[in-house]
Each structure stands twice: as structure tokens, then as C-alpha cells.
Design a protein around this motif. Sequence first.
Motif, mmCIF file in Angstrom:
data_model
loop_
_atom_site.group_PDB
_atom_site.id
_atom_site.type_symbol
_atom_site.label_atom_id
_atom_site.label_comp_id
_atom_site.label_asym_id
_atom_site.label_seq_id
_atom_site.Cartn_x
_atom_site.Cartn_y
_atom_site.Cartn_z
ATOM 1 N N GLN A 99 0.759 -1.224 0.226
ATOM 2 C CA GLN A 99 0.252 -0.080 -0.038
ATOM 3 C C GLN A 99 0.923 1.368 0.108
ATOM 4 O O GLN A 99 0.665 2.213 -0.703
ATOM 5 N N ASP A 100 2.189 1.211 0.917
ATOM 6 C CA ASP A 100 2.670 2.268 0.657
ATOM 7 C C ASP A 100 3.546 2.697 -0.579
ATOM 8 O O ASP A 100 3.637 3.797 -1.020
ATOM 9 N N ALA A 101 3.677 1.589 -1.495
ATOM 10 C CA ALA A 101 4.070 1.642 -2.849
ATOM 11 C C ALA A 101 3.162 2.253 -3.480
ATOM 12 O O ALA A 101 3.574 3.076 -4.795
ATOM 13 N N MET A 102 1.835 2.297 -3.529
ATOM 14 C CA MET A 102 0.858 2.839 -4.353
ATOM 15 C C MET A 102 0.487 4.276 -3.740
ATOM 16 O O MET A 102 0.004 4.921 -4.508
ATOM 17 N N THR A 103 0.592 4.803 -2.472
ATOM 18 C CA THR A 103 0.439 5.967 -1.817
ATOM 19 C C THR A 103 1.657 6.633 -1.478
ATOM 20 O O THR A 103 2.160 7.394 -2.393
ATOM 21 N N SER A 104 1.980 6.473 -0.202
ATOM 22 C CA SER A 104 3.328 7.183 0.224
ATOM 23 C C SER A 104 3.778 6.223 1.506
ATOM 24 O O SER A 104 3.133 6.067 2.230
ATOM 25 N N PRO A 105 4.949 6.282 1.554
ATOM 26 C CA PRO A 105 5.866 5.480 2.262
ATOM 27 C C PRO A 105 5.959 6.336 3.859
ATOM 28 O O PRO A 105 6.530 5.576 4.686
ATOM 29 N N ASP A 106 5.575 7.556 3.742
ATOM 30 C CA ASP A 106 5.671 8.341 4.933
ATOM 31 C C ASP A 106 4.402 8.980 5.358
ATOM 32 O O ASP A 106 4.093 10.102 4.815
ATOM 33 N N PRO A 107 3.804 8.663 6.252
ATOM 34 C CA PRO A 107 4.074 7.570 7.364
ATOM 35 C C PRO A 107 3.509 6.140 6.652
ATOM 36 O O PRO A 107 2.964 6.004 5.622
ATOM 37 N N THR A 108 4.214 5.113 7.221
ATOM 38 C CA THR A 108 3.816 3.744 6.471
ATOM 39 C C THR A 108 2.782 3.259 7.067
ATOM 40 O O THR A 108 2.072 3.438 8.109
ATOM 41 N N HIS A 109 2.128 2.299 6.132
ATOM 42 C CA HIS A 109 0.892 1.610 6.508
ATOM 43 C C HIS A 109 1.419 0.353 7.122
ATOM 44 O O HIS A 109 0.336 -0.586 7.630
ATOM 45 N N ALA A 110 2.704 0.018 7.287
ATOM 46 C CA ALA A 110 2.843 -1.620 7.426
ATOM 47 C C ALA A 110 2.781 -1.737 9.000
ATOM 48 O O ALA A 110 2.362 -2.737 9.419
ATOM 49 N N ILE A 111 2.906 -0.664 9.634
ATOM 50 C CA ILE A 111 3.001 -0.719 11.138
ATOM 51 C C ILE A 111 1.440 -0.977 11.475
ATOM 52 O O ILE A 111 1.138 -2.106 12.307
ATOM 53 N N SER A 112 0.397 -0.373 11.099
ATOM 54 C CA SER A 112 -0.894 -0.318 11.415
ATOM 55 C C SER A 112 -1.450 -1.618 10.983
ATOM 56 O O SER A 112 -2.329 -2.481 11.707
ATOM 57 N N LEU A 113 -1.128 -2.019 9.804
ATOM 58 C CA LEU A 113 -1.586 -3.405 9.350
ATOM 59 C C LEU A 113 -1.009 -4.510 9.922
ATOM 60 O O LEU A 113 -1.652 -5.590 10.251
ATOM 61 N N GLY A 114 0.360 -4.234 10.359
ATOM 62 C CA GLY A 114 1.030 -5.433 10.884
ATOM 63 C C GLY A 114 0.404 -5.646 12.537
ATOM 64 O O GLY A 114 0.102 -6.770 12.852
ATOM 65 N N ILE A 115 0.092 -4.683 13.087
ATOM 66 C CA ILE A 115 -0.473 -4.496 14.580
ATOM 67 C C ILE A 115 -1.883 -5.212 14.435
ATOM 68 O O ILE A 115 -2.707 -5.893 15.214
ATOM 69 N N VAL A 116 -2.789 -4.644 13.380
ATOM 70 C CA VAL A 116 -4.074 -5.478 12.893
ATOM 71 C C VAL A 116 -4.068 -6.899 13.003
ATOM 72 O O VAL A 116 -4.922 -7.625 13.306
ATOM 73 N N GLY A 117 -3.048 -7.283 12.032
ATOM 74 C CA GLY A 117 -2.904 -8.846 12.015
ATOM 75 C C GLY A 117 -2.643 -9.329 12.949
ATOM 76 O O GLY A 117 -3.150 -10.624 13.227
ATOM 77 N N GLY A 118 -1.702 -9.052 13.807
ATOM 78 C CA GLY A 118 -1.098 -9.572 14.943
ATOM 79 C C GLY A 118 -2.277 -9.765 15.938
ATOM 80 O O GLY A 118 -2.768 -10.866 16.659
ATOM 81 N N LEU A 119 -3.062 -8.792 16.266
ATOM 82 C CA LEU A 119 -4.227 -8.575 17.257
ATOM 83 C C LEU A 119 -5.060 -9.631 16.827
ATOM 84 O O LEU A 119 -5.813 -10.173 17.642
ATOM 85 N N THR A 120 -5.702 -9.949 15.490
ATOM 86 C CA THR A 120 -6.520 -10.760 14.857
ATOM 87 C C THR A 120 -6.215 -12.022 15.134
ATOM 88 O O THR A 120 -6.940 -12.805 15.620
ATOM 89 N N GLY A 121 -4.842 -12.264 15.118
ATOM 90 C CA GLY A 121 -4.299 -13.836 15.116
ATOM 91 C C GLY A 121 -4.628 -14.028 16.660
ATOM 92 O O GLY A 121 -4.834 -15.209 17.149
ATOM 93 N N MET A 122 -4.169 -12.903 17.762
ATOM 94 C CA MET A 122 -4.406 -13.342 18.960
ATOM 95 C C MET A 122 -5.926 -13.568 19.675
ATOM 96 O O MET A 122 -6.104 -14.499 20.312
ATOM 97 N N LEU A 123 -6.734 -12.859 18.824
ATOM 98 C CA LEU A 123 -8.293 -13.380 18.883
ATOM 99 C C LEU A 123 -8.488 -14.799 18.659
ATOM 100 O O LEU A 123 -9.343 -15.291 19.336
ATOM 101 N N GLN A 124 -7.827 -15.094 17.564
ATOM 102 C CA GLN A 124 -8.187 -16.596 17.043
ATOM 103 C C GLN A 124 -7.609 -17.558 18.142
ATOM 104 O O GLN A 124 -8.509 -18.478 18.424
ATOM 105 N N LYS A 125 -6.489 -17.289 18.681
ATOM 106 C CA LYS A 125 -5.939 -18.031 19.484
ATOM 107 C C LYS A 125 -6.798 -18.122 20.967
ATOM 108 O O LYS A 125 -6.878 -19.331 21.478
ATOM 109 N N GLN A 126 -7.157 -17.190 21.279
ATOM 110 C CA GLN A 126 -7.864 -17.284 22.702
ATOM 111 C C GLN A 126 -9.586 -17.287 22.556
ATOM 112 O O GLN A 126 -10.122 -17.466 23.434
ATOM 113 N N ARG A 127 -9.841 -17.902 21.192
ATOM 114 C CA ARG A 127 -11.182 -18.044 20.998
ATOM 115 C C ARG A 127 -12.277 -17.117 21.440
ATOM 116 O O ARG A 127 -13.177 -17.548 22.249
#
Length: 205
Positions: A99-127
Motif C-alpha cells: 500500500q505504501d508503494a501505491m500511496t506514500s511510504p511516509d508514514p507507513t501503513h505497514a505498522i498499522s496493518l501489522g498490528i491489526v494482523g497480530g491482534l486478529t491472530g491473538m483473538l483467534q488463539k484465545q477463541r
Amino acid sequence: MQFIQLNGSKQKKPKPKKRQSRVKISPLSRWNPFLRQVIDWGITAGSAFLCLMILPTRFPGMELLGIGPNWTVIWVVAWSVKRTTFQGICAGIILGFLQDAMTSPDPTHAISLGIVGGLTGMLQKQRFIQEDFISIALIVFGMAVLAETIFASQLTLMGNAVAADIWAYFQKVALASAILSSLWAPVVYFPLNRWWQNFKLAEQS
């Protein structure tokens, strides 16, 4: 000399045979493993690429206050909801850089989407979730708000604009994006989840 039938019954005409479908798709478990894997990669990458392509598009009836659904958040949630935290983080970071490559890398979208993916995975683990419309919509709603909040925080730390103006604007953006994303989440989630479930069953058989 003609004979008359006493029972008066009519001869039954043979019923026409139903046309059988000529195209028969074999079960997924019978496919060539390499071909099956390639198709899975294609569907996964193709769906992510499609979400990136329609992200800046504003279709009629799909915007609120000029804001559209956050398709990348929807895809990351769909991917991470039944996977590990690490897999969710990796998928979010990769999609964020794209997404940064399509828009702008400053600020990056990788941080927000990485946190979203990690938290969603934690929700799955805790059912904490169930596989239905309401659960997925609520998860996407919360993650869309979180993603916009993290992005606004990055802009505030950069100091390129007044913090009050940034938060006043992103409050509207976060709410509109979260509402639309939660409404459109099943369009992305349920087809992909159905394929990934069938693929997993085929791999196990």
C-alpha cells in the motif's frame, strides 16, 4: 381385426432423459497437489491485489463523507482470523508495504496493518470469536478504527501539521471507514474463508 383395450389405459410415453452436465469438476482432494497449491497462491495474492486496486476507488453507494471501506484491513482480518499471530503480522506488514508503494511510504501503513494482523491472530488463539456475520463485522470495525488511530498517531509524531487538526479530521475518517468496512467485510471474508477451509481439508485428506 382391431382389438380394443378393456382397461382403457394409455401407453406411457418414455420420459425424456435429463441432460447431464458435461463439465464435471473433480473434488479438490483429487487435484494435483502442485496445481492446487498454485491456485491457492493465486487466489490469495489475487484477492490481496484486488483489495489494493479498489482501495482508492469510490463506487456509488460505497462512500460516507468521501471515505470508502478500508479494503486492506478487511483482507488482513480475513487472512489472520484463523491463523497464528506471526502469520497475521507478516501478512499485514507485506500488504502495508504494498500500500505504501501505491500511496506514500511516509508514514507507513505497514505498522498499522501489522498490528491489526497480530491482534486478529491473538483473538483467534484465545477463541474470542465465532464464524458469523456479526463477529467478523465487529472485528473489522474495531481494527479499522485502530488502523486509522495508529496512522493519525504517526502523522502527529512527524509534526508536519497541528495535532488538533489531525485528530479532528481522523475522528471522522476512522468512524466512516469503520462503518463501511464492517458492512463490506463479508464480501471479502466469506468467499476467501470458504476456499481456505476447502483447501485445508484437501491437504489433510
